[in-house]
Design a protein around this motif. Structure first.
Motif, PDB file in Angstrom:
ATOM      1  N   ALA A 160       0.828  -1.212   0.000  1.00  0.00           N
ATOM      2  CA  ALA A 160       0.000   0.000   0.000  1.00  0.00           C
ATOM      3  C   ALA A 160       0.864   1.265   0.000  1.00  0.00           C
ATOM      4  CB  ALA A 160      -0.919  -0.027   1.221  1.00  0.00           C
ATOM      5  N   ALA A 161       1.903   1.274   0.832  1.00  0.00           N
ATOM      6  CA  ALA A 161       2.738   2.476   0.931  1.00  0.00           C
ATOM      7  C   ALA A 161       3.600   2.638  -0.319  1.00  0.00           C
ATOM      8  CB  ALA A 161       3.607   2.406   2.184  1.00  0.00           C
ATOM      9  N   MET A 162       4.130   1.528  -0.818  1.00  0.00           N
ATOM     10  CA  MET A 162       4.977   1.605  -2.025  1.00  0.00           C
ATOM     11  C   MET A 162       4.189   2.167  -3.205  1.00  0.00           C
ATOM     12  SD  MET A 162       6.950  -1.545  -3.789  1.00  0.00           S
ATOM     13  CE  MET A 162       8.088  -1.305  -5.146  1.00  0.00           C
ATOM     14  N   ALA A 163       2.935   1.705  -3.339  1.00  0.00           N
ATOM     15  CA  ALA A 163       2.104   2.196  -4.447  1.00  0.00           C
ATOM     16  C   ALA A 163       1.970   3.711  -4.353  1.00  0.00           C
ATOM     17  CB  ALA A 163       0.728   1.534  -4.401  1.00  0.00           C
ATOM     18  N   ARG A 164       1.760   4.206  -3.146  1.00  0.00           N
ATOM     19  CA  ARG A 164       1.547   5.655  -2.982  1.00  0.00           C
ATOM     20  C   ARG A 164       2.854   6.448  -3.108  1.00  0.00           C
ATOM     21  NH1 ARG A 164      -2.226   2.831  -0.548  1.00  0.00           N
ATOM     22  NH2 ARG A 164      -4.380   3.568  -0.658  1.00  0.00           N
ATOM     23  N   ASP A 182      15.757  -8.928  -4.841  1.00  0.00           N
ATOM     24  CA  ASP A 182      16.408 -10.235  -4.893  1.00  0.00           C
ATOM     25  C   ASP A 182      15.353 -11.282  -5.240  1.00  0.00           C
ATOM     26  OD1 ASP A 182      19.027 -11.692  -3.353  1.00  0.00           O
ATOM     27  OD2 ASP A 182      17.213 -12.893  -3.679  1.00  0.00           O
ATOM     28  N   GLU A 183      15.668 -12.173  -6.168  1.00  0.00           N
ATOM     29  CA  GLU A 183      14.621 -13.088  -6.637  1.00  0.00           C
ATOM     30  C   GLU A 183      14.149 -14.058  -5.546  1.00  0.00           C
ATOM     31  OE1 GLU A 183      15.909 -15.330 -10.016  1.00  0.00           O
ATOM     32  OE2 GLU A 183      17.378 -16.460  -8.863  1.00  0.00           O
ATOM     33  N   GLY A 184      14.891 -14.150  -4.449  1.00  0.00           N
ATOM     34  CA  GLY A 184      14.446 -15.012  -3.346  1.00  0.00           C
ATOM     35  C   GLY A 184      13.593 -14.283  -2.317  1.00  0.00           C
ATOM     36  N   ASN A 185      13.380 -13.000  -2.489  1.00  0.00           N
ATOM     37  CA  ASN A 185      12.648 -12.218  -1.487  1.00  0.00           C
ATOM     38  C   ASN A 185      11.147 -12.230  -1.820  1.00  0.00           C
ATOM     39  OD1 ASN A 185      11.680 -10.360   0.357  1.00  0.00           O
ATOM     40  ND2 ASN A 185      13.417  -8.971   0.135  1.00  0.00           N
ATOM     41  N   ALA A 186      10.511 -13.340  -1.421  1.00  0.00           N
ATOM     42  CA  ALA A 186       9.108 -13.544  -1.798  1.00  0.00           C
ATOM     43  C   ALA A 186       8.200 -12.444  -1.256  1.00  0.00           C
ATOM     44  CB  ALA A 186       8.636 -14.902  -1.294  1.00  0.00           C
ATOM     45  N   ALA A 187       8.438 -12.001  -0.031  1.00  0.00           N
ATOM     46  CA  ALA A 187       7.568 -10.983   0.570  1.00  0.00           C
ATOM     47  C   ALA A 187       7.629  -9.697  -0.241  1.00  0.00           C
ATOM     48  CB  ALA A 187       7.975 -10.733   2.009  1.00  0.00           C
ATOM     49  N   SER A 188       8.844  -9.306  -0.599  1.00  0.00           N
ATOM     50  CA  SER A 188       9.007  -8.061  -1.342  1.00  0.00           C
ATOM     51  C   SER A 188       8.428  -8.184  -2.756  1.00  0.00           C
ATOM     52  CB  SER A 188      10.492  -7.696  -1.387  1.00  0.00           C
ATOM     53  OG  SER A 188      10.649  -6.455  -1.991  1.00  0.00           O
ATOM     54  N   LEU A 189       8.634  -9.320  -3.395  1.00  0.00           N
ATOM     55  CA  LEU A 189       8.089  -9.502  -4.753  1.00  0.00           C
ATOM     56  C   LEU A 189       6.566  -9.424  -4.740  1.00  0.00           C
ATOM     57  CD1 LEU A 189      10.472 -12.300  -6.091  1.00  0.00           C
ATOM     58  CD2 LEU A 189      10.303  -9.947  -6.926  1.00  0.00           C
ATOM     59  N   LYS A 190       5.970  -9.996  -3.687  1.00  0.00           N
ATOM     60  CA  LYS A 190       4.505  -9.909  -3.571  1.00  0.00           C
ATOM     61  C   LYS A 190       4.073  -8.457  -3.402  1.00  0.00           C
ATOM     62  CE  LYS A 190       2.645 -14.071  -1.452  1.00  0.00           C
ATOM     63  NZ  LYS A 190       1.964 -14.611  -0.290  1.00  0.00           N
ATOM     64  N   GLY A 191       4.779  -7.758  -2.524  1.00  0.00           N
ATOM     65  CA  GLY A 191       4.437  -6.354  -2.271  1.00  0.00           C
ATOM     66  C   GLY A 191       4.538  -5.535  -3.549  1.00  0.00           C
ATOM     67  N   CYS A 192       5.612  -5.751  -4.317  1.00  0.00           N
ATOM     68  CA  CYS A 192       5.810  -4.989  -5.564  1.00  0.00           C
ATOM     69  C   CYS A 192       4.675  -5.276  -6.551  1.00  0.00           C
ATOM     70  CB  CYS A 192       7.139  -5.376  -6.217  1.00  0.00           C
ATOM     71  SG  CYS A 192       8.579  -4.813  -5.313  1.00  0.00           S
ATOM     72  N   ALA A 193       4.336  -6.553  -6.696  1.00  0.00           N
ATOM     73  CA  ALA A 193       3.273  -6.911  -7.650  1.00  0.00           C
ATOM     74  C   ALA A 193       1.973  -6.222  -7.255  1.00  0.00           C
ATOM     75  CB  ALA A 193       3.097  -8.428  -7.689  1.00  0.00           C
ATOM     76  N   ARG A 194       1.670  -6.214  -5.967  1.00  0.00           N
ATOM     77  CA  ARG A 194       0.412  -5.589  -5.517  1.00  0.00           C
ATOM     78  C   ARG A 194       0.462  -4.062  -5.650  1.00  0.00           C
ATOM     79  NH1 ARG A 194      -0.137  -9.500  -0.284  1.00  0.00           N
ATOM     80  NH2 ARG A 194      -0.799 -11.339  -1.456  1.00  0.00           N
ATOM     81  N   ALA A 195       1.669  -3.529  -5.669  1.00  0.00           N
ATOM     82  CA  ALA A 195       1.814  -2.074  -5.834  1.00  0.00           C
ATOM     83  C   ALA A 195       1.822  -1.677  -7.309  1.00  0.00           C
ATOM     84  CB  ALA A 195       3.087  -1.595  -5.144  1.00  0.00           C
ATOM     85  N   GLY A 196       1.609  -2.664  -8.197  1.00  0.00           N
ATOM     86  CA  GLY A 196       1.464  -2.350  -9.618  1.00  0.00           C
ATOM     87  C   GLY A 196       2.744  -2.503 -10.433  1.00  0.00           C
ATOM     88  N   PHE A 197       3.758  -3.143  -9.864  1.00  0.00           N
ATOM     89  CA  PHE A 197       5.040  -3.290 -10.569  1.00  0.00           C
ATOM     90  C   PHE A 197       5.092  -4.617 -11.309  1.00  0.00           C
ATOM     91  CE2 PHE A 197       5.788   0.134  -7.815  1.00  0.00           C
ATOM     92  CZ  PHE A 197       6.872   0.842  -8.304  1.00  0.00           C
TER      93      PHE A 197
END
Ligand SMILES: CC(C)(COP(=O)(O)OP(=O)(O)OC[C@H]1O[C@@H](n2cnc3c(N)ncnc32)[C@H](O)[C@@H]1OP(=O)(O)O)[C@@H](O)C(=O)NCCC(=O)NCCS
Length: 229
Positions: A160-164, A182-197
């Motif tokens: 939510a914050a990254m998107a904004r 990092d391709e192993g950082n599942a939490a961050s990859l999920k966050g990025c995808a939800r932020a529209g990346f």
């Protein structure tokens, strides 16, 4: 201080605080390793509904009054990994890179941080990170240093914050916002995808005897669609 020197100082700090194992892990990574990161970007001209987090917040640039006590590495009970991550955030804070943004709760407490870096900082990015990022074009901005304090994790704050924060790049004339994970950082990859990346590059990093070799390969749109959520 360059990023490399600051990191070397932090590695010594790990030794002196009894965290030699984490220090050795970081050193052996630099002796010989192969790793990959996903480069993701968001086109601010394409509409994206920013996701909601489980707690209310606003985003704004960090100020000297913000309380970042959650980066204190002397807090009892921290794992080596937590200390290492906090030291990394502190290095970025000391790097002079602008502009660190925070998500703040209604009572003003910061609960997420991330840098929104515009293209006029290309030289500073290069001085601190070396060749880890492609040079930003005038219509590009870089998001770096995403961090949610442990007590606030798993509540959708990153996405939510990254998107904004990304959307703030628009007022500085950027159309594209890019970030690397990092391709192993599942939490961050999920966050990025939800932020529209969406993925657009793959970054390959090789360390050989402390020398880093970085290369990038494009990711096709077809290959990248829908792969990460
Ligand atoms: C990555 C980070 C910013 C995510 O922050 P966050 O606010 O907790 O993120 P979100 O709440 O949006 O959660 C993202 C998703 O990842 C999930 N997740 C968390 N840890 C995970 C793990 N180890 N493996 C897989 N998924 C994980 C969460 O459960 C959530 O998914 P869900 O909603 O389907 O359950 C936070 O973990 C962090 O600060 N980590 C250390 C620094 C770091 O890695 N920064 C990113 C650098 S690119």
């Amino acid at each position: 201080m360059t990023g490399g020197l600051a990191r070397a100082r932090d590695l010594l700090r790990l030794v002196f605080t009894g965290r030699g194992r984490r220090m050795w892990q970081a050193v052996s990574y630099r002796l010989y390793s192969n790793s990959a990161s996903v480069g993701l970007r968001r086109d601010l001209r394409e509409p994206h509904l920013a996701p909601a987090a489980k707690r209310p917040f606003q985003v704004r640039p960090l100020t000297s009054d913000d309380d970042l006590a959650w980066l204190d590495v002397r807090e009892p009970g921290l794992s080596d990994e937590q200390v290492y991550a906090r030291l990394g955030q502190a290095r970025l804070l000391a790097s002079g890179l602008q502009t660190c943004h925070v998500a703040v709760e209604p009572d003003g407490q910061a609960c997420y941080m991330q840098w929104l870096i515009l293209s006029h900082q290309n030289d500073r990015v290069r001085a601190f990170f070396g060749d880890l990022y492609p040079r930003l074009a005038p219509d590009e901005a870089l998001l770096e240093g995403a961090y949610t304090p442990e007590a606030y994790r798993g509540q959708g704050l990153m996405a939510a914050a990254m998107a904004r924060i990304a959307e703030r790049a628009d007022q500085f004339g950027a159309r594209w916002v890019v970030t690397f994970v990092d391709e192993g950082n599942a939490a961050s990859l999920k966050g990025c995808a939800r932020a529209g990346f969406v993925p657009y590059l793959r970054r390959h990093e090789r360390f050989r005897m402390f020398r880093r070799f970085v290369s990038f390969t494009p990711v096709s749109r077809a290959a990248s669609s829908g792969t990460i959520i």
